[in-house]
Design a protein around this motif. Sequence first.
Motif, PDB file in Angstrom:
ATOM      1  N   LYS A 114       0.285  -1.042  -0.466  1.00 49.06           N
ATOM      2  CA  LYS A 114      -0.360  -0.415   0.207  1.00 49.06           C
ATOM      3  C   LYS A 114       0.559   0.855  -0.361  1.00 49.06           C
ATOM      4  CE  LYS A 114      -3.357  -2.359   2.459  1.00 49.06           C
ATOM      5  NZ  LYS A 114      -5.269  -2.303   3.897  1.00 49.06           N
ATOM      6  N   ALA A 115       1.831   1.423   1.130  1.00 46.67           N
ATOM      7  CA  ALA A 115       2.794   2.149   0.551  1.00 46.67           C
ATOM      8  C   ALA A 115       3.736   2.908  -0.304  1.00 46.67           C
ATOM      9  CB  ALA A 115       3.687   2.440   2.219  1.00 46.67           C
ATOM     10  N   VAL A 116       3.842   1.725  -1.156  1.00 48.14           N
ATOM     11  CA  VAL A 116       4.791   2.008  -1.983  1.00 48.14           C
ATOM     12  C   VAL A 116       3.729   2.209  -3.788  1.00 48.14           C
ATOM     13  CG1 VAL A 116       5.896   0.493  -4.417  1.00 48.14           C
ATOM     14  CG2 VAL A 116       6.148   0.004  -1.802  1.00 48.14           C
ATOM     15  N   HIS A 117       2.185   2.493  -3.816  1.00 46.31           N
ATOM     16  CA  HIS A 117       1.157   3.048  -4.183  1.00 46.31           C
ATOM     17  C   HIS A 117       0.820   3.785  -4.095  1.00 46.31           C
ATOM     18  CE1 HIS A 117      -0.188  -1.397  -5.876  1.00 46.31           C
ATOM     19  NE2 HIS A 117       0.633  -1.613  -5.955  1.00 46.31           N
TER      20      HIS A 117
ATOM     21  N   GLU B  75      23.241  18.528  -0.743  1.00 43.40           N
ATOM     22  CA  GLU B  75      23.936  19.129  -1.883  1.00 43.40           C
ATOM     23  C   GLU B  75      22.796  20.185  -1.881  1.00 43.40           C
ATOM     24  OE1 GLU B  75      26.004  15.781  -4.230  1.00 43.40           O
ATOM     25  OE2 GLU B  75      27.257  14.992  -1.639  1.00 43.40           O
ATOM     26  N   GLY B  76      21.140  19.737  -2.196  1.00 48.58           N
ATOM     27  CA  GLY B  76      20.556  20.796  -2.655  1.00 48.58           C
ATOM     28  C   GLY B  76      20.003  20.303  -4.107  1.00 48.58           C
ATOM     29  N   LEU B  77      20.374  19.399  -4.885  1.00 46.06           N
ATOM     30  CA  LEU B  77      20.189  18.708  -5.833  1.00 46.06           C
ATOM     31  C   LEU B  77      18.815  18.596  -5.837  1.00 46.06           C
ATOM     32  CD1 LEU B  77      22.628  15.329  -6.537  1.00 46.06           C
ATOM     33  CD2 LEU B  77      22.946  18.157  -7.224  1.00 46.06           C
ATOM     34  N   SER B  78      18.183  18.736  -7.610  1.00 48.88           N
ATOM     35  CA  SER B  78      17.162  18.319  -7.951  1.00 48.88           C
ATOM     36  C   SER B  78      16.415  17.162  -7.933  1.00 48.88           C
ATOM     37  CB  SER B  78      16.642  19.373  -9.420  1.00 48.88           C
ATOM     38  OG  SER B  78      17.313  18.595 -10.345  1.00 48.88           O
ATOM     39  N   GLY B  79      15.713  16.697  -7.744  1.00 45.12           N
ATOM     40  CA  GLY B  79      14.857  15.549  -8.279  1.00 45.12           C
ATOM     41  C   GLY B  79      15.665  14.479  -9.062  1.00 45.12           C
ATOM     42  N   ALA B  80      15.343  15.762 -10.138  1.00 41.93           N
ATOM     43  CA  ALA B  80      15.269  15.032 -11.756  1.00 41.93           C
ATOM     44  C   ALA B  80      17.377  14.995 -11.670  1.00 41.93           C
ATOM     45  CB  ALA B  80      15.226  16.060 -12.791  1.00 41.93           C
ATOM     46  N   ALA B  81      17.900  15.860 -11.043  1.00 40.87           N
ATOM     47  CA  ALA B  81      19.035  15.747 -11.076  1.00 40.87           C
ATOM     48  C   ALA B  81      19.969  14.193  -9.987  1.00 40.87           C
ATOM     49  CB  ALA B  81      20.193  17.164 -10.352  1.00 40.87           C
ATOM     50  N   ALA B  82      19.081  14.004  -8.841  1.00 39.22           N
ATOM     51  CA  ALA B  82      19.842  12.959  -7.825  1.00 39.22           C
ATOM     52  C   ALA B  82      19.325  11.938  -8.457  1.00 39.22           C
ATOM     53  CB  ALA B  82      19.200  13.426  -6.449  1.00 39.22           C
ATOM     54  N   ALA B  83      18.120  11.701  -9.274  1.00 37.17           N
ATOM     55  CA  ALA B  83      17.660  10.503  -9.937  1.00 37.17           C
ATOM     56  C   ALA B  83      18.730  10.424 -10.491  1.00 37.17           C
ATOM     57  CB  ALA B  83      16.198  10.518 -10.729  1.00 37.17           C
ATOM     58  N   ARG B  84      19.116  11.075 -11.654  1.00 40.69           N
ATOM     59  CA  ARG B  84      20.385  10.657 -12.374  1.00 40.69           C
ATOM     60  C   ARG B  84      22.083  10.181 -12.309  1.00 40.69           C
ATOM     61  NH1 ARG B  84      17.921  15.321 -15.098  1.00 40.69           N
ATOM     62  NH2 ARG B  84      19.949  16.577 -13.949  1.00 40.69           N
ATOM     63  N   LEU B  85      21.854  11.541 -10.916  1.00 39.84           N
ATOM     64  CA  LEU B  85      23.303  10.700 -10.275  1.00 39.84           C
ATOM     65  C   LEU B  85      22.693   9.107  -9.724  1.00 39.84           C
ATOM     66  CD1 LEU B  85      25.450  11.427  -8.442  1.00 39.84           C
ATOM     67  CD2 LEU B  85      24.535  12.168  -7.015  1.00 39.84           C
ATOM     68  N   HIS B  86      21.785   9.056  -9.532  1.00 39.12           N
ATOM     69  CA  HIS B  86      21.938   7.674  -8.492  1.00 39.12           C
ATOM     70  C   HIS B  86      21.280   6.496  -9.206  1.00 39.12           C
ATOM     71  CE1 HIS B  86      23.258   9.304  -4.624  1.00 39.12           C
ATOM     72  NE2 HIS B  86      22.111  10.548  -5.420  1.00 39.12           N
ATOM     73  N   GLY B  87      20.621   6.759 -10.833  1.00 37.61           N
ATOM     74  CA  GLY B  87      20.357   5.516 -11.369  1.00 37.61           C
ATOM     75  C   GLY B  87      18.810   5.676 -11.036  1.00 37.61           C
ATOM     76  N   LEU B  88      18.068   6.048 -10.666  1.00 37.21           N
ATOM     77  CA  LEU B  88      16.999   6.068 -10.484  1.00 37.21           C
ATOM     78  C   LEU B  88      16.075   6.572 -11.180  1.00 37.21           C
ATOM     79  CD1 LEU B  88      16.824   6.588  -6.663  1.00 37.21           C
ATOM     80  CD2 LEU B  88      17.406   4.039  -7.168  1.00 37.21           C
ATOM     81  N   SER B  89      14.493   6.852 -11.193  1.00 40.77           N
ATOM     82  CA  SER B  89      13.475   7.755 -11.646  1.00 40.77           C
ATOM     83  C   SER B  89      13.579   8.100 -10.969  1.00 40.77           C
ATOM     84  CB  SER B  89      12.316   6.856 -11.248  1.00 40.77           C
ATOM     85  OG  SER B  89      11.384   6.587 -11.240  1.00 40.77           O
ATOM     86  N   PRO B  90      12.792   9.748 -11.545  1.00 40.11           N
ATOM     87  CA  PRO B  90      12.069  10.823 -10.439  1.00 40.11           C
ATOM     88  C   PRO B  90      11.491  10.313  -9.055  1.00 40.11           C
ATOM     89  CG  PRO B  90      12.880  11.920 -12.442  1.00 40.11           C
ATOM     90  CD  PRO B  90      12.855  10.271 -12.567  1.00 40.11           C
ATOM     91  N   GLY B  91      10.260   9.765  -9.632  1.00 44.00           N
ATOM     92  CA  GLY B  91       9.254   9.165  -9.324  1.00 44.00           C
ATOM     93  C   GLY B  91       9.961   8.461  -7.763  1.00 44.00           C
ATOM     94  N   ALA B  92      11.047   8.289  -8.654  1.00 44.35           N
ATOM     95  CA  ALA B  92      11.474   7.169  -7.391  1.00 44.35           C
ATOM     96  C   ALA B  92      12.097   7.779  -5.990  1.00 44.35           C
ATOM     97  CB  ALA B  92      12.134   5.196  -7.804  1.00 44.35           C
ATOM     98  N   VAL B  93      13.092   8.743  -6.314  1.00 41.86           N
ATOM     99  CA  VAL B  93      13.540   9.810  -5.476  1.00 41.86           C
ATOM    100  C   VAL B  93      12.876  10.044  -4.661  1.00 41.86           C
ATOM    101  CG1 VAL B  93      14.872  11.803  -5.286  1.00 41.86           C
ATOM    102  CG2 VAL B  93      15.491  10.496  -7.189  1.00 41.86           C
ATOM    103  N   ARG B  94      11.062  10.685  -5.112  1.00 45.42           N
ATOM    104  CA  ARG B  94      10.692  11.464  -4.734  1.00 45.42           C
ATOM    105  C   ARG B  94       9.771  10.913  -3.705  1.00 45.42           C
ATOM    106  NH1 ARG B  94       9.137  13.528 -10.057  1.00 45.42           N
ATOM    107  NH2 ARG B  94       7.552  11.750 -10.140  1.00 45.42           N
ATOM    108  N   SER B  95       9.352   9.416  -4.118  1.00 46.44           N
ATOM    109  CA  SER B  95       9.199   7.996  -2.424  1.00 46.44           C
ATOM    110  C   SER B  95       9.984   7.952  -2.139  1.00 46.44           C
ATOM    111  CB  SER B  95       8.105   7.004  -3.625  1.00 46.44           C
ATOM    112  OG  SER B  95       9.362   6.427  -4.169  1.00 46.44           O
TER     113      SER B  95
END
Length: 234
Positions: A124-127, A194-214
């Motif tokens: 439920k939490a993931v969804h 470091e103040g990275l945006s969600g999109a930048a953090a996603a690229r750095l860590h190999g994740l999707s922006p949605g995964a970073v937010r969640s």
Amino acid sequence: MLQRLDREWRELEDDEGARSACRRWSARVEALAGCSRPGDVLARVPEDPDAVLLALLEEAVAGDGLAARVVLQAFLPKLVRMAGLDRAAEVDDYVTALWCEVVAYPVGRRRTSVAANLVLDTLKAVHRDRRPGCDVAVPPDLVVVAAERGPGHLVGSEPPGPGGPSADAVLRVAREHHLVDPGTRELLHSVYAEGLSGAAAARLHGLSPGAVRSRCSRAVRVLARHPALLADAR
């Protein structure tokens, strides 16, 4: 993440502090009698799931990171299978979600079917967190703000008071007390220190922006449950 978790688990097997905790649990909990290593405790879960999991969850809710880590290890195979059937989420999402459910499990009122409860709550939490309504780009000190508020606080913009602990200090204490796993700690550092945006953090860590937010959202809620511990971080 799975490789890091496997390596960490192997190290815990030979850690004297972890062994001491297992012996302490063994003396108090009948279902854990004779356990002297984390692996011994893990092996007891299938034998009496409710008794063993409740004993560990009571410790985890009280702040014992090792107990929470044993519960996480018990569910890792299940989480891998769940993530394999989910096209929109990754194993990391399921691991982070389960950790949040473990440290907040209502041990006083949900004392049967514990394993099923944890699995369902994690799903439920993931969804629920799949489509958060905001990015995670925030001031570097926001982790401190979140840690000073109640659970469930959504990321905002108010700065903490002067002289408060830095995001680096908060994340260091969170890691030392096993409130976050190493991968999540690195992600939080990218966003909040470091103040990275969600999109930048996603690229750095190999994740999707949605995964970073969640993942950030769930981790911040975990931190928010330990304001006294994090307030003194230096």
